[in-house]
Design a protein around this motif. Structure first.
Motif, mmCIF file in Angstrom:
data_model
loop_
_atom_site.group_PDB
_atom_site.id
_atom_site.type_symbol
_atom_site.label_atom_id
_atom_site.label_comp_id
_atom_site.label_asym_id
_atom_site.label_seq_id
_atom_site.Cartn_x
_atom_site.Cartn_y
_atom_site.Cartn_z
ATOM 1 N N ILE A 218 56.473 -71.928 96.932
ATOM 2 C CA ILE A 218 56.945 -70.614 97.366
ATOM 3 C C ILE A 218 58.174 -70.752 98.266
ATOM 4 C CG2 ILE A 218 56.363 -68.621 98.812
ATOM 5 C CD1 ILE A 218 53.541 -68.787 97.726
ATOM 6 N N LEU A 219 58.151 -71.720 99.165
ATOM 7 C CA LEU A 219 59.321 -71.956 100.021
ATOM 8 C C LEU A 219 60.531 -72.374 99.190
ATOM 9 C CD1 LEU A 219 57.697 -73.824 103.058
ATOM 10 C CD2 LEU A 219 58.505 -71.459 102.975
ATOM 11 N N SER A 220 60.311 -73.184 98.166
ATOM 12 C CA SER A 220 61.413 -73.613 97.297
ATOM 13 C C SER A 220 62.039 -72.428 96.576
ATOM 14 C CB SER A 220 60.908 -74.630 96.274
ATOM 15 O OG SER A 220 60.386 -75.777 96.898
ATOM 16 N N ILE A 221 61.185 -71.561 96.015
ATOM 17 C CA ILE A 221 61.698 -70.386 95.307
ATOM 18 C C ILE A 221 62.396 -69.442 96.275
ATOM 19 C CG2 ILE A 221 61.068 -68.409 93.872
ATOM 20 C CD1 ILE A 221 60.819 -71.089 92.480
ATOM 21 N N LEU A 226 67.528 -67.134 98.240
ATOM 22 C CA LEU A 226 68.554 -66.949 99.264
ATOM 23 C C LEU A 226 69.916 -67.401 98.768
ATOM 24 C CD1 LEU A 226 66.724 -68.145 102.512
ATOM 25 C CD2 LEU A 226 67.468 -65.819 101.985
ATOM 26 N N LEU A 227 69.908 -68.455 97.960
ATOM 27 C CA LEU A 227 71.157 -68.973 97.420
ATOM 28 C C LEU A 227 71.727 -68.049 96.360
ATOM 29 C CD1 LEU A 227 72.972 -71.499 97.725
ATOM 30 C CD2 LEU A 227 71.733 -72.487 95.783
ATOM 31 N N SER A 228 70.845 -67.598 95.445
ATOM 32 C CA SER A 228 71.266 -66.704 94.374
ATOM 33 C C SER A 228 70.039 -66.047 93.761
ATOM 34 C CB SER A 228 72.044 -67.479 93.304
ATOM 35 O OG SER A 228 72.281 -66.672 92.163
ATOM 36 N N VAL A 229 69.965 -64.725 93.860
ATOM 37 C CA VAL A 229 68.835 -63.997 93.271
ATOM 38 C C VAL A 229 68.812 -64.166 91.762
ATOM 39 C CG1 VAL A 229 67.807 -61.719 92.954
ATOM 40 C CG2 VAL A 229 68.824 -62.324 95.156
ATOM 41 N N VAL A 233 65.696 -65.654 89.430
ATOM 42 C CA VAL A 233 65.092 -64.926 88.308
ATOM 43 C C VAL A 233 65.164 -65.746 87.024
ATOM 44 C CG1 VAL A 233 65.268 -62.871 86.855
ATOM 45 C CG2 VAL A 233 65.545 -62.672 89.342
ATOM 46 N N ILE A 234 66.321 -66.369 86.789
ATOM 47 C CA ILE A 234 66.490 -67.189 85.580
ATOM 48 C C ILE A 234 65.530 -68.373 85.592
ATOM 49 C CG2 ILE A 234 68.084 -68.729 84.356
ATOM 50 C CD1 ILE A 234 70.355 -66.862 85.209
ATOM 51 N N LEU A 235 65.387 -69.019 86.751
ATOM 52 C CA LEU A 235 64.479 -70.157 86.862
ATOM 53 C C LEU A 235 63.037 -69.750 86.588
ATOM 54 C CD1 LEU A 235 63.815 -73.089 87.628
ATOM 55 C CD2 LEU A 235 63.715 -72.354 90.021
ATOM 56 N N LEU A 236 62.595 -68.642 87.206
ATOM 57 C CA LEU A 236 61.218 -68.188 87.016
ATOM 58 C C LEU A 236 60.960 -67.775 85.572
ATOM 59 C CD1 LEU A 236 60.673 -66.122 90.294
ATOM 60 C CD2 LEU A 236 59.761 -68.377 89.738
ATOM 61 N N MET A 237 61.918 -67.110 84.946
ATOM 62 C CA MET A 237 61.757 -66.717 83.545
ATOM 63 C C MET A 237 61.687 -67.941 82.640
ATOM 64 S SD MET A 237 61.364 -63.509 83.123
ATOM 65 C CE MET A 237 61.608 -63.512 81.339
ATOM 66 N N PHE A 238 62.534 -68.932 82.905
ATOM 67 C CA PHE A 238 62.519 -70.160 82.106
ATOM 68 C C PHE A 238 61.179 -70.887 82.246
ATOM 69 C CE2 PHE A 238 63.220 -74.793 81.946
ATOM 70 C CZ PHE A 238 63.606 -74.918 80.612
ATOM 71 N N LEU A 239 60.683 -70.973 83.480
ATOM 72 C CA LEU A 239 59.396 -71.629 83.705
ATOM 73 C C LEU A 239 58.266 -70.862 83.031
ATOM 74 C CD1 LEU A 239 59.722 -72.623 87.485
ATOM 75 C CD2 LEU A 239 59.818 -74.147 85.495
ATOM 76 N N TRP A 240 58.302 -69.521 83.095
ATOM 77 C CA TRP A 240 57.253 -68.736 82.438
ATOM 78 C C TRP A 240 57.278 -68.942 80.930
ATOM 79 C CZ3 TRP A 240 57.558 -64.864 78.739
ATOM 80 C CH2 TRP A 240 56.336 -64.272 78.415
ATOM 81 N N ILE A 241 58.451 -68.978 80.339
ATOM 82 C CA ILE A 241 58.557 -69.199 78.890
ATOM 83 C C ILE A 241 57.958 -70.553 78.515
ATOM 84 C CG2 ILE A 241 60.182 -69.588 76.988
ATOM 85 C CD1 ILE A 241 62.016 -67.502 78.314
ATOM 86 N N CYS A 242 58.274 -71.576 79.300
ATOM 87 C CA CYS A 242 57.720 -72.913 79.033
ATOM 88 C C CYS A 242 56.198 -72.914 79.165
ATOM 89 C CB CYS A 242 58.320 -73.936 80.002
ATOM 90 S SG CYS A 242 60.085 -74.234 79.781
ATOM 91 N N CYS A 243 55.686 -72.247 80.205
ATOM 92 C CA CYS A 243 54.233 -72.193 80.408
ATOM 93 C C CYS A 243 53.552 -71.381 79.316
ATOM 94 C CB CYS A 243 53.931 -71.590 81.781
ATOM 95 S SG CYS A 243 54.494 -72.587 83.183
#
Length: 380
Positions: A218-221, A226-229, A233-243
């Motif tokens: 959670i801290l990593s996300i 903070l760096l880029s919303v 979002v892209i990272l979480l969507m990519f991880l969800w697709i893989c899962c």
């Protein structure tokens, strides 16, 4: 199957109290954001609550329909109405209190009854209904509580405002995650054969393993948000697709209908973003190693991204603190994970064929209600 004890009943009552307090706290936090003119945060908190409630009500009603198929059709109409009003979980809590009180306080002293005798039957009823509740709480934890925890931490890191209701929401989120993790494992040990009793020390080790690894993630996300919303979002969507693809490859058979099975796999994909669990009851040494190796690489990648994109922020104290907490919780979480699997994790896996002759696939759908849903939802 182990017995439903007075201690389990006390935990059940505590879970009900926390569930009700959590509902009130969500609306209180959302109202505070609306009063401050921060409508986006208020709407986001309510959206997590609404989506989580909707999905858990759908699963709860589907399970009632499966369990009462052909026998309780008259009651399904008012059961549907209550679930439509988003109050189905309270029906399950009522059944849990009813069966749990009978099992914990009114059981016979003799422990030699057969499986068909009333005391053992009541024990099984109590364990089964509490198991269903804990499964729904797992869904709620990762559809609502964990995302809300991420949002609250992000708000504190982004704006630096320390309000009481924000700390209250964070504390309640951690309490919700803690109770759902431990209660789930208790139900797992009680519901499956060849599982040892979950003693105090294994509970604590398991709890810290989950909380530390989830906290690090959670801290990593939060940092990458903070760096880029958009990047978050892209990272979480990519991880969800893989899962989600991984759940498709597992060919799960948790639900009777294909639509519900795909909804289940969708929820599993969301849960897998935050923590690992095994949905087929197979040995997971390789899978769990790959899973947390990926988490480690992504976490380190996020920290390194800050060094190249925003090198000036490295000197800020809040980034230093969060980075140390992220790495420390990840390292400690993996260490506790290794300790748990080496010392406290049950080595013997319960195979459906060995317990109740349940088979996977279409042929096994008919026996799912009799054998229990946990045969098809095995979290590690």
């Amino acid at each position: 199957m182990m017995k439903f004890t007075k201690q389990n009943f006390i935990f059940l009552v505590g879970g009900i109290i926390i569930y009700v307090v959590d509902i009130g706290l969500d609306f209180w936090v959302a109202s505070k954001y609306f009063c401050q003119g921060q409508y986006c945060w208020g709407i986001l908190i309510l959206c997590f609550r609404g989506i989580s409630s909707l999905i858990t009500q759908v699963f709860s009603y589907e399970w009632f329909k499966n369990d009462w198929e052909g026998t309780e059709t008259g009651k399904l109409k008012w059961i549907f109405l209550v679930h439509l009003l988003q109050c189905g979980i309270f029906i399950r809590y009522w059944f849990a209190l009813k069966y749990g009180s009978r099992a914990a306080f009114k059981q016979k002293s003799s422990g030699d009854e057969s499986e068909t005798d009333p005391p053992n039957f009541i024990q099984k009823q109590a364990v089964d209904v509490v198991t269903d509740i804990n499964m729904l709480r797992v869904f709620k934890t990762f559809l609502e509580t964990t995302p809300q925890l991420f949002v609250q931490i992000y708000i504190l890191m982004e704006h630096g405002k320390n309000n009481f209701y924000q700390y209250a929401a964070i504390i309640m989120s951690f309490c919700g995650i803690s109770f759902s993790m431990v209660d789930y494992q208790i139900s797992l040990r009680k519901s499956l054969c060849d599982k040892d009793e979950f003693h105090v020390l294994p509970k604590l080790v398991y709890l810290f393993y989950k909380l530390l690894t989830i906290t690090s993630w959670i801290l990593s996300i939060s940092l990458i948000t903070l760096l880029s919303v958009r990047s978050s979002v892209i990272l979480l969507m990519f991880l969800w697709i893989c899962c989600f693809i991984w759940t498709l490859k597992q060919h799960t058979t948790f639900c009777k209908s294909k639509k519900m099975e795909y909804l289940y796999r969708t929820v599993v994909g969301i849960i897998l973003i935050f923590t690992f669990f095994n949905i087929k009851g197979r040995k997971t040494k390789v899978c769990i190693s790959i899973y947390y190796a990926i988490h480690t690489v992504v976490t380190l990648g996020i920290l390194f991204a800050y060094m190249f994109w925003k090198p000036s922020i490295i000197k800020e104290i809040h980034f230093t603190i969060v980075s140390i907490l992220t790495i420390l919780s990840l390292v400690l979480g993996i260490i506790v994970l290794v300790v748990y699997y080496r010392c406290f994790h049950p080595a013997a896996y319960c195979r459906p064929q060995a317990c109740s002759d349940e088979v996977d696939g279409e042929a096994g759908q008919k026996d799912r209600v009799e054998t229990g849903r946990f045969q098809n939802f095995i979290m590690q």
